[in-house]
Each structure stands twice: as structure tokens, then as C-alpha cells.
Scaffold this motif. Structure first.
Motif, PDB file in Angstrom:
ATOM      1  N   GLN A 151      44.588  46.180  46.860  1.00  0.00           N
ATOM      2  CA  GLN A 151      43.217  45.045  47.286  1.00  0.00           C
ATOM      3  C   GLN A 151      43.610  44.221  45.666  1.00  0.00           C
ATOM      4  OE1 GLN A 151      42.270  44.210  50.505  1.00  0.00           O
ATOM      5  NE2 GLN A 151      43.808  46.064  50.499  1.00  0.00           N
ATOM      6  N   LEU A 152      43.519  44.885  44.241  1.00  0.00           N
ATOM      7  CA  LEU A 152      43.364  44.038  43.574  1.00  0.00           C
ATOM      8  C   LEU A 152      44.346  44.618  42.423  1.00  0.00           C
ATOM      9  CD1 LEU A 152      40.273  45.493  41.322  1.00  0.00           C
ATOM     10  CD2 LEU A 152      40.406  43.886  42.741  1.00  0.00           C
ATOM     11  N   ARG A 153      45.939  45.019  42.729  1.00  0.00           N
ATOM     12  CA  ARG A 153      47.341  45.007  42.710  1.00  0.00           C
ATOM     13  C   ARG A 153      47.178  45.400  41.069  1.00  0.00           C
ATOM     14  NH1 ARG A 153      49.167  44.621  47.580  1.00  0.00           N
ATOM     15  NH2 ARG A 153      51.055  44.246  46.188  1.00  0.00           N
ATOM     16  N   GLU A 154      46.118  46.141  41.190  1.00  0.00           N
ATOM     17  CA  GLU A 154      46.781  47.099  39.297  1.00  0.00           C
ATOM     18  C   GLU A 154      47.713  48.255  39.640  1.00  0.00           C
ATOM     19  OE1 GLU A 154      43.114  48.777  38.039  1.00  0.00           O
ATOM     20  OE2 GLU A 154      42.265  46.740  37.695  1.00  0.00           O
TER      21      GLU A 154
ATOM     22  N   LEU B  69      34.895  37.180  46.815  1.00  0.00           N
ATOM     23  CA  LEU B  69      34.578  37.575  45.639  1.00  0.00           C
ATOM     24  C   LEU B  69      35.906  38.925  45.581  1.00  0.00           C
ATOM     25  CD1 LEU B  69      30.973  38.735  45.728  1.00  0.00           C
ATOM     26  CD2 LEU B  69      32.288  37.474  44.248  1.00  0.00           C
ATOM     27  N   HIS B  70      36.805  39.289  46.451  1.00  0.00           N
ATOM     28  CA  HIS B  70      37.976  39.606  46.002  1.00  0.00           C
ATOM     29  C   HIS B  70      39.516  39.329  46.748  1.00  0.00           C
ATOM     30  CE1 HIS B  70      38.688  40.535  50.919  1.00  0.00           C
ATOM     31  NE2 HIS B  70      37.489  40.357  50.411  1.00  0.00           N
ATOM     32  N   PRO B  71      40.165  38.980  45.980  1.00  0.00           N
ATOM     33  CA  PRO B  71      41.787  38.543  46.655  1.00  0.00           C
ATOM     34  C   PRO B  71      42.056  38.767  48.120  1.00  0.00           C
ATOM     35  CG  PRO B  71      42.200  40.593  44.534  1.00  0.00           C
ATOM     36  CD  PRO B  71      40.788  40.450  45.398  1.00  0.00           C
TER      37      PRO B  71
ATOM     38  N   ALA C  68      46.913  37.664  46.526  1.00  0.00           N
ATOM     39  CA  ALA C  68      46.934  37.064  45.432  1.00  0.00           C
ATOM     40  C   ALA C  68      46.426  37.182  44.392  1.00  0.00           C
ATOM     41  CB  ALA C  68      46.366  35.850  45.692  1.00  0.00           C
ATOM     42  N   PRO C  69      46.750  37.260  43.061  1.00  0.00           N
ATOM     43  CA  PRO C  69      46.274  38.759  41.780  1.00  0.00           C
ATOM     44  C   PRO C  69      45.159  38.038  42.326  1.00  0.00           C
ATOM     45  CG  PRO C  69      47.742  36.485  41.182  1.00  0.00           C
ATOM     46  CD  PRO C  69      47.602  36.423  42.335  1.00  0.00           C
ATOM     47  N   ALA C  70      44.057  38.866  41.988  1.00  0.00           N
ATOM     48  CA  ALA C  70      43.014  39.146  41.484  1.00  0.00           C
ATOM     49  C   ALA C  70      42.575  38.405  40.340  1.00  0.00           C
ATOM     50  CB  ALA C  70      41.745  40.447  41.276  1.00  0.00           C
ATOM     51  N   THR C  71      41.559  37.143  40.241  1.00  0.00           N
ATOM     52  CA  THR C  71      40.772  36.590  39.343  1.00  0.00           C
ATOM     53  C   THR C  71      39.452  37.541  38.158  1.00  0.00           C
ATOM     54  OG1 THR C  71      38.296  35.635  40.509  1.00  0.00           O
ATOM     55  CG2 THR C  71      41.156  34.369  40.557  1.00  0.00           C
ATOM     56  N   ARG C  72      40.034  36.924  36.526  1.00  0.00           N
ATOM     57  CA  ARG C  72      39.357  37.297  36.086  1.00  0.00           C
ATOM     58  C   ARG C  72      37.845  37.504  36.560  1.00  0.00           C
ATOM     59  NH1 ARG C  72      40.253  35.133  29.803  1.00  0.00           N
ATOM     60  NH2 ARG C  72      42.787  35.921  29.513  1.00  0.00           N
TER      61      ARG C  72
END
Length: 646
Positions: A94-97, A157-159, A168-172
Motif C-alpha cells: 500500500q505504501l510501496r516501500e 490519508l492513503h495512496p 500512486a506513491p504515498a505523499t509525505r
């Protein structure tokens, strides 16, 4: 006439004074019996109710109170494992780490969850007490869960991901909100984890033989309830998160946590509380400093042969304070110099009063526990693999069962199931069987229990290595190379390492918790329990460090083809090498633990026993021995709002 006259003279003459004396004597006896019965109605370990009054034994404590605490623990574990078990999957999908950063972030957060209890325990032991520290912290914990639920539920609050799986990549801002929610939960855990289990143990009176016997099984059944909540998390919540939705998967444990807090407050009238010891307000750090400074100042003086020449309070002082006097042990003898009495009156006027033998022994206990704690870090590092590399390893295998694809994290349920099955066998079969041979109430000593757990942890890593060797062989035979390809090998090949982990926790996790609670000095029980939680925290931090160092060291190493042992694509990595590294660490640590355990000196206590009527000796708890017991026939007294000292 003569017969009646003689009979009248033979009867005792009753006068008003003699009748008054009999009435006074009778009233005094009745008053003394009434006072004795009133004293017997209270707990004997100094427990009080929420208002500070002596706790009534029949109405408070025992399993009547623990039922509410166990209920909370089940729901709290469900909430924690509902987040922790699948967190690495959420971060990568989900956060694409990437793999290594996600493993590091999971370890860092889990480490924080287990390290913050140090502050929570200090606050409880020093200022607020366990009940109020837990009450405030549990609300922070619940707030963290609410924020996490919002983070995975609200679209802003989430991608966002498309149906074809692209995200989509998560924003800061999204990353900051999610990790802020996670660490809010970690702060709340700091005041709940060290105090709820200790608060539960406080519900049993160490000075009551029946309650003390029940307490011997408390930590076994406490962990039983804890892992029951964890089982629901890894079987139900993880499946809901991956197949229904992350929002629903987090809403369920959040609602359960709120319900458990309501149950906790319902049980308030039944709880026993240990008063905060103001003499411990300075904390263990100042006590350790005083003892080491005193020992260094007297380093040139000789120790007396007779321990009675060392500084120590009188028996009456300990009885009035509701404390237990510790027996002098031969370990760390140089610290005994801190208890040497002052040579001159001038030294006494400097304000540097000598430490007592009990204070010196309390410091020895803390030093000894610290050494044992260091040997528990490697097993805790092995445990950190369960929610990280074990899960990532499982995602590469065939997870289809009856046409349904199970989450890799759900395999952790076998840890819980094997533990839930093993605890009753250990408590009801193994302990009574071994007790008849050893005479120890626990069957085996606390450190023997930990030693068995260390050996089982070695077997866990060995199984994980063998499974990874087979997985790598299947990859070579079937030419599996892609990061998203499934290795044609059932995930249930990993089952033995999970089962062994569960059985090992019966000896390791439960044993660590019981050891540090039992060996902690009086008034520092919450802080002693944090030895257990901080070990898990440091184990997670240590695993995070090892993963990072191994990744950097092997990524550019020609010997590994320039590929990391723990790369994003585990099908083209060498996870088996990392498991060999953990196996060597575990074997060396087990040998070190055995060396430390053979030299450890258990806590030994003096106990001045005062009983009404026939003297009776009772053990005050603890793994160690009861020495120099003094028995006097005297009525029990309550002083300073504390129930009588036995």
C-alpha cells in the motif's frame, strides 16, 4: 439444715467487684477476638482499595478481579497483532516501500512498542501507581488505534490503487500521518504493557498460602489469554485486511479494544492496589548510584566475617514498612562494602549514611537480572523474524488451500495454537510430574525454563534454514526468478518452525516474564517486568540493525554476485545465508546463557512471621529460599492504611 449450710459455704461468694472483673475480662477477650477476625478479613500484603483503605480479602482480588484484566488483555493483543502481523505487507503493497526499509520500519516500531514500557513502569512505581498509569495510557493507546483506522480508511490519508494493481506513491503527509498514528499507539503501550500483567499478579496475596499457590499458575494463563487474542488477529483480522479491506480489518480490533476498556472499568471495585512506595521515589538509578559510590568509598576497608556487623534496619522497621529483608549473598562481594558502618561520628555527619544489606542485595539483583537480560536479546531477535522475514518468505510460496489463497501472516496462528495447547500440558501435566521429583513448586527453576526455551529457539532457526534451502532448490529446478512469481512449494513447509516457536514461547516468553517479576526487588515490580518488554524491543532494534548491515555488506560483495542476501526479490536472494548467521548467534548465545545461569544467585528473603495462636511458617514467594524466619505470638496490626505484615 447442716447439709444446706455446708453447701452454701462451699459456693464461691459473688461480689460486685468480682462480677465486674469477669465482665471486663470477657469483653476484652471478645474485643481481641473481634479485632483478630477483622484483621483476618483484610489482605496481609499491604494491598488497599482505590480509596487507600485496607483491601477486604473476600471481596477483592484473585481471579474475580483478574477476569476483567484477562478480558482486556485478549482484546489488546488482538488489536496489537492485528496491526503488527500484517504491517510489513501493508507497507510494501500500500505504501510501496522496499523490503529492507519495510522490515526496518516494522522492527523500529515494534521495538518502540516494547521499549516505551520502561518509562511507563517508572511512572507507575514512582508516582501514579499501576492503576492510574494504565488508565491514562490505555486512552492514548485507543487514540492511536483510532488514528490508524482513519489512516487506512479515508481516501485522502492513503495512496489510491487502480483495479490493475497500480498504486500512486504515498505523499509525505500520508506517510507522516500513518507513522504518527503508529507511534501514538506505541506511547500508549508504554503505560499499559508493564502494568497490566503486574497489576494482575498484585491481585494475589503472597502471604496467603492458597492465593500464593494459584498465583504460581497466573503467568501461564495470562499468556494463554494473550495469545488467544493474537490467534483471532492472525486468523481472522489478517484475512479480512487482505480480502475485505484494510479499513474493516482495523475497525474490528479498535472496537474490541474500546469494549475491553469498558470491561476493565466495570471491575474497578474488585481490584487490589499496591501503594506507591515513597522511599523508592528516587528510583533504582539513585539506589544503584548510592551503592556503587559507597562501595568505592570503602574500597580499602576489609569486610567483616560476621554479616551482622554490616548496616541493616531492625526487624520492626521492615515490619512497619511492609517490606522484606534480603539475605546477604556471596555474589558481587565488593558491593558489600557499601553497607560498612561509618568509622567515626564525623563521617556520619556528612549525610552519607551507609547502605543497608537489603539495599545492596537489591542492587545485586538488578545487576544479575541485567546479565540474564543480555542473554535474552538473541532469542528476541529470532522472534522478530515472525512478523518480518517469515511473512515475506511465506508470500513467495504456494498459499492456495481448497481454492482459497490464505495470507502469509496467518501462518502465525500455528504459533498461537501450539502455545495454547502446550500451556495446559505444561501447567497441569509436566509441572506436577517434575515437582514430585525436584520438590520445586514450579517443577523446574526459572532459569532452567529459560534454558529450554533457548534450545527450542535454536531449533526454530535451524528449521527456517532447512526450509529456505529447499525453497532455493525448487527455485533452481523450476527456474523461478521473477519477484512476483510463486514458488511451486506449499507454504505449510514452514509449519514446523512456527510450531516450535509456539512451544518455545511456553518456556521462553512466559519464563522471561515470570523470572523478572519474581526476582525484582519489592517496589520495583513494574520496572522489573520491563526487562521482559525491553528485551523484545531491543531484539527488534537489533534485527533492524542486522538486516541493514547485512544488506549493505552483501549488496556489493562479489562472493554473493553483487546481490543482497535480503533483496526485494527473495527468489533471487540468499535468505538462507542470513538464517545461518542467526543460527550461529543462537548457538553461541545458548552456551553463554548456560554459563550465566549456573552462576546466578536467586533472591533469598528474611521474613518475620507474626501469627495469632499457633506459629506457622509460610513462604513469601520467590524462587529463592526463606531464611532466618522469626516467629512470634503477637496479634496482627494494621498500620498506615496497610493490611498486616505476616
Amino acid at each position: 439444715m447442716l447439709y444446706h449450710l455446708l453447701l452454701r459455704r462451699a459456693r464461691p461468694i459473688s461480689t460486685p467487684c468480682s462480677a465486674h472483673r469477669r465482665n471486663v475480662s470477657t469483653n476484652a477477650m471478645e474485643a481481641e477476638e473481634g479485632a483478630t477476625k477483622q484483621q483476618d478479613a483484610y489482605t496481609k500484603d499491604g494491598s488497599v482499595d482505590l480509596r487507600g483503605r485496607p483491601a477486604v480479602a473476600a471481596r477483592t482480588g484473585r481471579w474475580k478481579a483478574c477476569a476483567f484484566l484477562v478480558g482486556y488483555e485478549s482484546f489488546e493483543r488482538m488489536a496489537f497483532y492485528g496491526v503488527a502481523s500484517n504491517l510489513v505487507v501493508y507497507l510494501t503493497t500500500q505504501l510501496r516501500e522496499a523490503t529492507v526499509p519495510s522490515v526496518r520500519n516494522v522492527n523500529n516500531w515494534t521495538g518502540a512498542v516494547w521499549m516505551t514500557p520502561i518509562a511507563g513502569a517508572y511512572i507507575a512505581d514512582t508516582f501514579l501507581g499501576r492503576f492510574w498509569t494504565f488508565t491514562i495510557s490505555s486512552l492514548i493507546y485507543l487514540a492511536g488505534m483510532l488514528l490508524i483506522t482513519l489512516a487506512v480508511s479515508l481516501k485522502s490519508l492513503h495512496p489510491q490503487c487502480t483495479p490493475d494493481g497500480r498504486c500512486a506513491p504515498a505523499t509525505r503527509q500520508q506517510v507522516a500521518f500513518f507513522y504518527g498514528a503508529l507511534y501514538t499507539m506505541a506511547i500508549g503501550a508504554g503505560g499499559t504493557k508493564p502494568n497490566i500483567s503486574t497489576f494482575g499478579a498484585d491481585q494475589f496475596d503472597d502471604f496467603d498460602a492458597r492465593e500464593r499457590e494459584v498465583k504460581a499458575s497466573f503467568f501461564n494463563w495470562w499468556m494463554f489469554s494473550s495469545f488467544t487474542g493474537g490467534l483471532v488477529a492472525v486468523l481472522v483480522l489478517v484475512f479480512v485486511q487482505e480480502n475485505v479491506g484494510w479499513g474493516v480489518g482495523y475497525t474490528i480490533p479498535t472496537a474490541g479494544l474500546a469494549l475491553s476498556l469498558l470491561l476493565f472499568y466495570v471491575g474497578t471495585p474488585f481490584y487490589r492496589h499496591k501503594p506507591v512506595r515513597r522511599d523508592a521515589a528516587a528510583g533504582p538509578a539513585r539506589l544503584v548510584g548510592r551503592v556503587f559510590r559507597g562501595a568505592f568509598a570503602n574500597r580499602r576497608r576489609q569486610l567483616p566475617c560476621d554479616a551482622g556487623e554490616l548496616q541493616e534496619h531492625e526487624t520492626a522497621w521492615y515490619a512497619a514498612a511492609g517490606k522484606r529483608r534480603l539475605h546477604r549473598t556471596p555474589a558481587l562481594r565488593f558491593l558489600d562494602r557499601a553497607a560498612l558502618r561509618s568509622l567515626t561520628e564525623d563521617e556520619e555527619g556528612t549525610g552519607r549514611r551507609p547502605c543497608t544489606v537489603t539495599e545492596v542485595e537489591e542492587v545485586k539483583l538488578m545487576v544479575g537480572m541485567m546479565v540474564v537480560w543480555l542473554t535474552t536479546l538473541v532469542p528476541c531477535t529470532v522472534w522478530a523474524q515472525v512478523n518480518t522475514l517469515f511473512v515475506k518468505q511465506g508470500t513467495t510460496l504456494d498459499r492456495s488451500v481448497g481454492g482459497m489463497r490464505i495470507p502469509a501472516a496467518s501462518l502465525g496462528s500455528f504459533i498461537t495454537v501450539s502455545m495454547l495447547l502446550s500451556i495446559p500440558v505444561y501447567d497441569r501435566v509436566l509441572v506436577p510430574l517434575v515437582r514430585r521429583r525436584t520438590g520445586d513448586p514450579r517443577g523446574i527453576t526459572l532459569l532452567q525454563r529459560l534454558g529450554i526455551g533457548c534450545v527450542l529457539q535454536v531449533l526454530v532457526v535451524a528449521c527456517a534454514y532447512l526450509v529456505e534451502v529447499r525453497r532455493m532448490r525448487v527455485i533452481r529446478e523450476r527456474s523461478v526468478r521473477g519477484a512476483g512469481e510463486t514458488v511451486p512449494m506449499s507454504i505449510f513447509w514452514m509449519l514446523p518452525q512456527y510450531v516450535l516457536m509456539g512451544v518455545g514461547d511456553v518456556f521462553n516468553s512466559v519464563g522471561i516474564l515470570e523470572f523478572f517479576y519474581d526476582q525484582s526487588p519489592d517496589g520495583m515490580r513494574s520496572l522489573g517486568t520491563t526487562f521482559f518488554t525491553s528485551g523484545l524491543g531491543v531484539g527488534n532494534f537489533l534485527n533492524s540493525l542486522l538486516v541493514t548491515l547485512v544488506d549493505r555488506a552483501t549488496r556489493g560483495n562479489p562472493g554473493s554476485g553483487g546481490k543482497s542476501w535480503i533483496g526485494d526479490n527473495l527468489n533471487d536472494s540468499h535468505l538462507d545465508y542470513y538464517y545461518v548467521f542467526l543460527l550461529l548467534l543462537s548457538v553461541l548465545n545458548t552456551a553463554l546463557f548456560a554459563w550465566v545461569a549456573m552462576r546466578y544467585k536467586y533472591k533469598r528473603e528474611f521474613l518475620e512471621v507474626e501469627r495469632v495462636g499457633t506459629p506457622e511458617l509460610e513462604m513469601a514467594g520467590g524462587q529463592g529460599k526463606l531464611d532466618n524466619v522469626k516467629v512470634t505470638d503477637a496479634p496482627l496490626r494494621v498500620k498506615d492504611a496497610q493490611a498486616a505484615v505476616l
